[in-house]
Design an enzyme around this catalytic site. Structure first.
Site, PDB file in Angstrom:
ATOM      1  N   ASP A  62      13.857   2.370   3.150  1.00 33.20           N
ATOM      2  CA  ASP A  62      13.473   1.673   4.380  1.00 33.20           C
ATOM      3  C   ASP A  62      12.200   2.250   4.985  1.00 33.20           C
ATOM      4  OD1 ASP A  62      15.498  -0.321   4.912  1.00 33.20           O
ATOM      5  OD2 ASP A  62      16.899   1.314   5.209  1.00 33.20           O
ATOM      6  N   ILE A  63      12.098   3.567   4.993  1.00 34.07           N
ATOM      7  CA  ILE A  63      10.973   4.218   5.678  1.00 34.07           C
ATOM      8  C   ILE A  63       9.653   3.949   4.968  1.00 34.07           C
ATOM      9  CG2 ILE A  63       9.988   6.476   6.259  1.00 34.07           C
ATOM     10  CD1 ILE A  63      12.877   7.405   6.831  1.00 34.07           C
TER      11      ILE A  63
END
Length: 435
Positions: A198-199
């Protein structure tokens, strides 16, 4: 040809969109409409908020799915939101809009007409079904930069057979190759600790958004920006791509060693572990040998170059590990710190006492509704000369700023009341702010 920006009545007034502590912040005055949830999109907009943007987080009536995921402080009886939501939604304003209602979708269209950026991470087709497609919003506001984060990208930039698959962090890590090279050598794949699936797309999305904003300065036109989670992890795992392309190798889990650098990895200490990288620069190897009290190894032909050390990797790692294991981390820091690339393997409690992080302001305190004490979150790492980092403030309560934001967009109190009566908007709800 440069076009004129929307008139001031079509945009939220700059004096209201720029928080008092945002002086000298490069994105001050920029309005970001954040329709994202979970981690990837909120991480992107958190980066923009840290740099001074006014981020308006749009949530459905039941809130972002991570609002109630914790962790919570033991004494928090209000539970307006936990640490997960606080960490990536700090420094944002929050409104509640129900996109499934026509009146709610119209609110978003009206806000987007005066926004600089819109961010969403729904699957393809969701925004279209709500009447909020990029093309629809760009017709209202040609300067809008519309950034989409999806598991497998958007068909506008390249159709994929996986386009409509749902995705989460672990899926992106697995398919992008990260799991395949993480874990004990020869062992099963292991997920990376942070949510890199996600990051990473959040960070790539922030870069793409800022690039589109820069381009808009000369063209007057916004853009559709697309980042796929799968794509972002592949880009970050670039090493395995060229390794396979050049040699045909299929890299597997590597443990704490490096396939092309030695010694480079994690080594035992008497009270934990340390990381050091005495490669590829051979002078770092010589400095390490001097610190170990074995300077002769630094000039030994068997270990003199990184290539030769890699050929004897097991032997070299054994020599270094036997030495580090006889010392505490503090002793190793005294011997190696500032001489070779080195650092102790910190646990979370050690971060709170770290002198570097204190000096750099990397752990910041914010209010937490329901507590009479502040909580600590990780700050953004970007610093600018001649300015101070934006002081973060707590994440918004569910719908806390709905009325304020709509008034700034030109809605009358009567119109706001009608929207609330129709169920198109909600808020403010939750605990009263502390302090």
């Amino acid at each position: 040809m440069r076009t004129e920006p929307p008139s001031t009545q079509d945009r939220l007034p700059d004096r209201d969109r720029t928080p008092p502590d945002a002086t000298a912040q490069p994105l001050a005055g920029l309005m970001v409409l954040d329709l994202s949830r979970m981690l990837s999109g909120p991480y992107l907009t958190m980066v923009l908020a840290d740099l001074g943007a006014d981020v308006v987080k749009v949530e459905p009536p039941f809130g972002d799915m991570i609002r109630d995921q914790g962790p919570y402080a033991p004494e928090d009886e209000v539970r307006a939101y936990g640490g997960y939501f606080q960490s990536v939604n700090r420094t944002k304003r929050g409104i509640v809009v129900d996109l499934t209602r026509p009146q709610g979708a119209e609110v978003i269209r009206r806000l987007a007409a005066g926004a600089d950026v819109l961010v969403e991470n729904y699957r393809p087709g969701v925004m279209e079904r709500a009447g909020l497609a990029y093309e629809t919003l760009a017709a209202l506001n040609p300067r809008l930069v519309y950034t989409a984060l999806r598991g497998f990208g958007d068909p506008r930039t390249g159709a994929s057979p996986l386009q409509h698959w749902p995705s989460f962090d672990i899926v992106a890590q697995a398919m992008g190759g990260l799991l395949g090279i993480t874990g004990p050598a020869g062992g099963p794949p292991v997920k990376a600790g942070p949510g890199l699936g996600d990051i990473l797309p959040g960070l790539f999305g922030a870069v793409g958004t800022l690039a589109a904003l820069h381009e808009r300065e000369s063209t007057g036109q916004g853009r559709f920006v697309d980042v796929g989670m799968y794509d972002a992890v592949v880009a970050a795992c670039e090493r395995i791509v060229y390794q396979h392309a050049y040699t045909g190798a299929v890299p597997g889990p590597e443990g704490n060693a490096h396939p092309m650098l030695c010694p480079y990895g994690v080594f035992p200490a008497r009270d934990g572990h340390v990381a050091l990288a005495a490669a590829p620069a051979d002078h770092h190897w010589r400095l390490l040998c001097e610190a170990m009290g074995r300077p002769e190894l630094g000039t030994d032909e068997r270990y003199a170059t990184n290539e030769r050390r890699c050929a004897r990797q097991t032997e070299v790692i054994g020599i270094v590990g036997e030495w580090t294991g006889r010392h505490t981390r503090a002793e190793l820091t005294a011997l190696l710190g500032g001489k070779v690339p080195y650092g102790p393997v910190n646990t979370a409690d050690a971060l709170f006492e770290d002198a570097h992080l204190k000096a750099r302001g990397m752990l910041r305190q914010v209010e937490q509704p329901g507590l009479d004490r502040p909580v600590t979150v990780a700050a953004g790492p970007i610093r600018y000369g001649g300015g101070t980092p934006r002081a973060p403030h707590r994440a918004p309560l569910l719908g806390e700023h709905t009325d304020d934001v709509l008034r700034l967009a030109g809605y009358t109190d009567a119109e706001i009341a009608a929207l609330r009566e129709a169920g198109a908007i909600a808020g403010p709800t939750g605990a009263a702010p502390q302090g």
